[in-house]
Design an enzyme around this catalytic site. Structure first.
Site, mmCIF file in Angstrom:
data_model
loop_
_atom_site.group_PDB
_atom_site.id
_atom_site.type_symbol
_atom_site.label_atom_id
_atom_site.label_comp_id
_atom_site.label_asym_id
_atom_site.label_seq_id
_atom_site.Cartn_x
_atom_site.Cartn_y
_atom_site.Cartn_z
ATOM 1 N N TYR A 159 -2.266 10.204 -6.656
ATOM 2 C CA TYR A 159 -2.541 9.605 -5.139
ATOM 3 C C TYR A 159 -4.158 10.097 -5.044
ATOM 4 O O TYR A 159 -4.788 9.794 -4.838
ATOM 5 C CB TYR A 159 -1.554 9.244 -4.353
ATOM 6 C CG TYR A 159 -0.467 7.809 -4.702
ATOM 7 C CD1 TYR A 159 -0.636 7.314 -6.024
ATOM 8 C CD2 TYR A 159 -0.257 7.158 -3.664
ATOM 9 C CE1 TYR A 159 -0.174 6.189 -6.294
ATOM 10 C CE2 TYR A 159 0.810 6.069 -3.849
ATOM 11 C CZ TYR A 159 0.060 5.573 -5.264
ATOM 12 O OH TYR A 159 0.972 4.032 -5.517
ATOM 13 N N SER A 191 6.883 -5.505 -3.052
ATOM 14 C CA SER A 191 6.879 -6.855 -1.635
ATOM 15 C C SER A 191 7.649 -7.692 -2.126
ATOM 16 O O SER A 191 7.998 -8.286 -0.837
ATOM 17 C CB SER A 191 4.930 -7.366 -2.529
ATOM 18 O OG SER A 191 3.957 -6.266 -2.688
ATOM 19 N N VAL A 210 3.876 -2.773 -9.690
ATOM 20 C CA VAL A 210 4.717 -2.033 -9.722
ATOM 21 C C VAL A 210 4.967 -3.003 -7.775
ATOM 22 O O VAL A 210 5.544 -2.989 -6.753
ATOM 23 C CB VAL A 210 4.709 -0.882 -9.443
ATOM 24 C CG1 VAL A 210 5.215 -0.150 -8.550
ATOM 25 C CG2 VAL A 210 5.107 -0.554 -10.671
ATOM 26 N N TYR A 211 3.119 -3.143 -7.178
ATOM 27 C CA TYR A 211 4.339 -2.838 -5.208
ATOM 28 C C TYR A 211 3.811 -4.582 -5.416
ATOM 29 O O TYR A 211 4.365 -4.772 -4.769
ATOM 30 C CB TYR A 211 2.268 -2.348 -4.552
ATOM 31 C CG TYR A 211 2.439 -0.822 -4.621
ATOM 32 C CD1 TYR A 211 3.629 -0.939 -3.897
ATOM 33 C CD2 TYR A 211 2.011 -0.291 -4.997
ATOM 34 C CE1 TYR A 211 3.141 0.570 -3.838
ATOM 35 C CE2 TYR A 211 1.564 1.074 -5.607
ATOM 36 C CZ TYR A 211 2.446 1.234 -4.600
ATOM 37 O OH TYR A 211 2.382 2.796 -3.911
ATOM 38 N N HIS A 212 3.704 -5.314 -6.339
ATOM 39 C CA HIS A 212 4.110 -7.073 -5.991
ATOM 40 C C HIS A 212 5.769 -6.737 -5.859
ATOM 41 O O HIS A 212 6.061 -7.831 -4.931
ATOM 42 C CB HIS A 212 3.334 -8.121 -7.462
ATOM 43 C CG HIS A 212 3.662 -9.190 -7.446
ATOM 44 N ND1 HIS A 212 3.147 -10.127 -6.907
ATOM 45 C CD2 HIS A 212 4.865 -9.530 -7.524
ATOM 46 C CE1 HIS A 212 3.872 -11.253 -6.821
ATOM 47 N NE2 HIS A 212 4.848 -10.847 -7.534
#
Ligand code: CA
Length: 655
Positions: free
Chosen positions: A444, A292, A287-289
């Protein structure tokens, strides 16, 4: 910025807001009065007529914005102002008029009081208090105003903007700064305030004194970032990209050029550090990829907006392109990647929009076109199985579209904050169904109770991998021994120093692009209970068969999976407690099973398991035999597998 100047700034702002109606020489301190279009502002300023100078600046912004649409190009969620106002945005805006805000989508709306209490912390999840300071509802108010032109939204937004600035000056307290001035939150505001300003500046209630207060507060926030970037990770990327956007969106500030330069410098340095040669971002969360990729491209577009795109070298764009292709390589046909680390499911339409925006940046890339058009145009990648060997993401695949069989396995170096102790885990897809989704993240960070929930989901035993005494593995680097692909056989063999004195070696064979054999070895002096875990989808009605040491799913549509222990030695098959969370704070129970053996000495324990997708309700009968020359520990495979009476020889590809 040192303490003294922080205090000074805070005092300056307090004074500024106390005299909100008063426009002074200092009000213009941050503005570049030589900027083209500000001639009248400068003339009035030079003759000491500050009120008139502010009026001229207001006219400039009203005129500047009269001709253009609000700039939502950097918005976190897709915003299309040509679409009718959504019910959700209207409801959010109307609640905001009553000071009922929803800081985080994982929770509901909370009452912050008629005199807004910005320190209210209704649920002790850190995200709830951090994200309050992203003031997301301001965008909903702006969109509602844009659509309905009700001045109540404009008036209330201006009140809230001033209220926030007055009650959250930088340096108020360490505790308040930790939330209101966390650089990620500051960068979020600096970004979302651009289209919000674009919309509200057109309101007749938006006057010159508010403009000066707005510009000074905005300047302080944007200017705070370059000196306070996060040291690592995606936060640093977000912050740099948004500073660049601030500089591109408000070129009238004296510091605009420095902001753009700072953002570009950081992103040029970070893209080299944060992206592996195989194209994966080093936090190893799919997801963060994807986020980014958006950051890097938004930054590029901001640079184009400010006519400084050439400050990004060619290698910058090439790296972003490789990130997109790497992401495509780990996707299932529903456009989801595995929920490794801090990840959750994404809507297909959102991913399609992302691919479309990526295609705009790389119009010649046929792979991106293929994904942007659901395969209607462009070309599927010229590979099926793919090893991203630095990030340690290995995809076994027989097709890009359903009916497809796909496994994506993670055997990686340590990730950053968003990674988990999960090396060896995988997801398995067959024909429209993700049979073995990762457990996900659930929450989180926050108080002890929240952290307990987060840790529960991070556990190694919650993943499809090997454990010693059900403890968490050490987060270390998996070592690749073999990765070979061919239509007959894909083979992955790697080792992972999972525990002190215990190496986990896992070999995965993708046989005839149809089914998987997983060979696990626990190697080393450590003793204890070795478990190999398998977690299934919540609706799979998976049941175990103790006589056969097997588990099978029971979908009535006939798309099913068999997991069977193939060894002839003694193994215990036990059901386990497991859950899956596809969205923040939403969870479901699901079936899971573990094959267990006791390791009493230094001898290696071996587990051979087949994962066999099949059609119908009755699983095939499967057995196996080791042939001469088979050596699991060396990753040299020579097996015979018999499925429903039909025998097949499986041999490693020669080196
Ligand atoms: Ca996980």
């Amino acid at each position: 910025m040192n303490k003294k100047s922080i205090l000074c700034c805070a005092l300056c702002l307090l004074v500024l807001f106390a005299k909100a109606q008063q426009i002074t020489k200092e009000s213009f301190q941050v503005i570049n009065l030589d900027y083209p279009g500000l001639e009248s502002v400068k003339k009035n300023y030079d003759s000491g007529n500050y009120e008139k100078a502010a009026e001229a600046l207001l006219s400039y912004y009203k005129l500047r914005n009269a001709k253009k649409e609000p700039d939502f190009s950097n918005a976190e969620a897709i915003v299309d102002v040509k679409q009718p106002l959504s019910k959700a945005n209207k409801a959010t805006a109307d609640s905001a008029l009553l000071h009922r805000f929803q800081p985080h989508k994982g929770y509901g709306f909370f009452d912050y009081g008629s005199d807004i209490n910005w320190q209210n912390w209704p649920v002790k999840d850190n995200e709830v208090r951090w994200q309050l300071h992203r003031v997301k509802w301001w965008q909903a108010m702006a969109l509602s105003y844009y659509s309905i032109k009700n001045e109540a939204y404009a008036k209330e937004w201006m009140l809230q903007f001033l209220d926030w600035a007055r009650k959250n000056p930088l340096g108020l307290s360490k505790d308040n700064d930790r939330f209101a001035w966390r650089p990620l939150e500051v960068s979020d505001r600096v970004q979302s305030l651009v289209p919000t300003f674009d919309i509200f500046v057109k309101s007749p209630n938006f006057n010159a004194s508010f403009l000066m207060a707005f510009l000074n507060s905005y300047h302080q926030q944007a200017n705070y970032l370059p000196a306070n970037y996060a040291n690592v990770g995606n936060h640093r990327l977000f912050e740099a990209q948004r500073v660049l956007f601030a500089g591109a969106s408000f070129p009238e500030f004296k510091d605009a050029q420095a902001w753009r330069k700072s953002g570009i410098e950081v992103l040029n340095a970070e893209i080299k550090k944060q992206v592996y040669p195989d194209g994966m971002q080093f936090e190893l969360s799919p997801v963060y990829h994807a986020a980014s990729i958006d950051i890097f491209l938004k930054a590029y577009r901001s640079a184009q907006k400010a006519h400084v795109a050439n400050e990004f070298p060619e290698s910058y764009k090439n790296t972003v392109e490789s990130m997109i292709v790497a992401f495509a390589s780990i996707l299932f046909p529903d456009y989801n990647a595995p929920m490794f680390g801090d990840s959750w499911v994404a809507e297909k339409r959102v991913r399609l929009r992302q691919f479309s925006s990526w295609l705009e940046a790389f119009p010649k890339n046929e792979t991106i076109r293929y994904f942007a058009t659901e395969g209607k145009a462009g070309k599927a990648p010229n590979f099926l199985s793919k090893g991203l060997t630095t990030a340690g993401f290995y995809t076994f695949r027989n097709a890009w579209k359903d009916p497809a069989t796909i496994m994506v396995l993670k055997a990686s170096p340590p990730g950053e904050f968003h990674a988990q102790p999960d090396n060896g885990t995988f997801e398995l897809w067959k024909n429209g169904r993700n049979f073995m989704p990762d457990a996900g993240v659930y929450v989180y960070s926050g108080d002890a109770e929240i952290m307990k929930q987060r840790e529960w989901y991070r556990q190694t035993r919650l993943h499809n991998t090997l454990t010693l005494d059900n403890k968490n593995m050490v987060i270390t680097k998996a070592k690749l021994k073999q990765w070979k692909t061919s239509p007959k056989l894909d083979q992955l063999t790697y080792t992972n120093p999972s525990y002190p004195e215990l190496e986990h070696q896992r070999t995965v064979l993708f046989v005839d692009q149809q089914y998987f054999i997983v060979i696990d070895q626990a190697i080393g002096k450590a003793t204890g209970k070795i478990g190999v875990h398998f977690h299934l989808k919540e609706d799979s009605k998976a049941a175990k068969n103790d006589r056969q040491n097997s588990v099978q799913t029971n979908y009535t549509d006939g798309n099913n999976l068999l997991i069977q222990y193939l060894g002839t030695d003694k193994v215990n098959l036990n059901a386990e407690t497991s859950k899956v969370s596809y969205e923040y704070r939403k969870e479901m129970e699901r079936p899971a099973f573990v094959f267990e053996k006791n390791k009493a000495d230094g001898n290696t324990q071996t587990f051979v398991t087949v994962l066999y997708p099949f059609e119908g309700q009755k699983a095939p009968a499967i057995s196996f035999k080791e042939n001469a020359g088979n050596d699991f520990s060396k990753g040299q495979i020579n097996l015979s597998i018999t499925v429903n009476g039909k025998t097949k020889n499986i041999k490693s590809l020669s080196n």
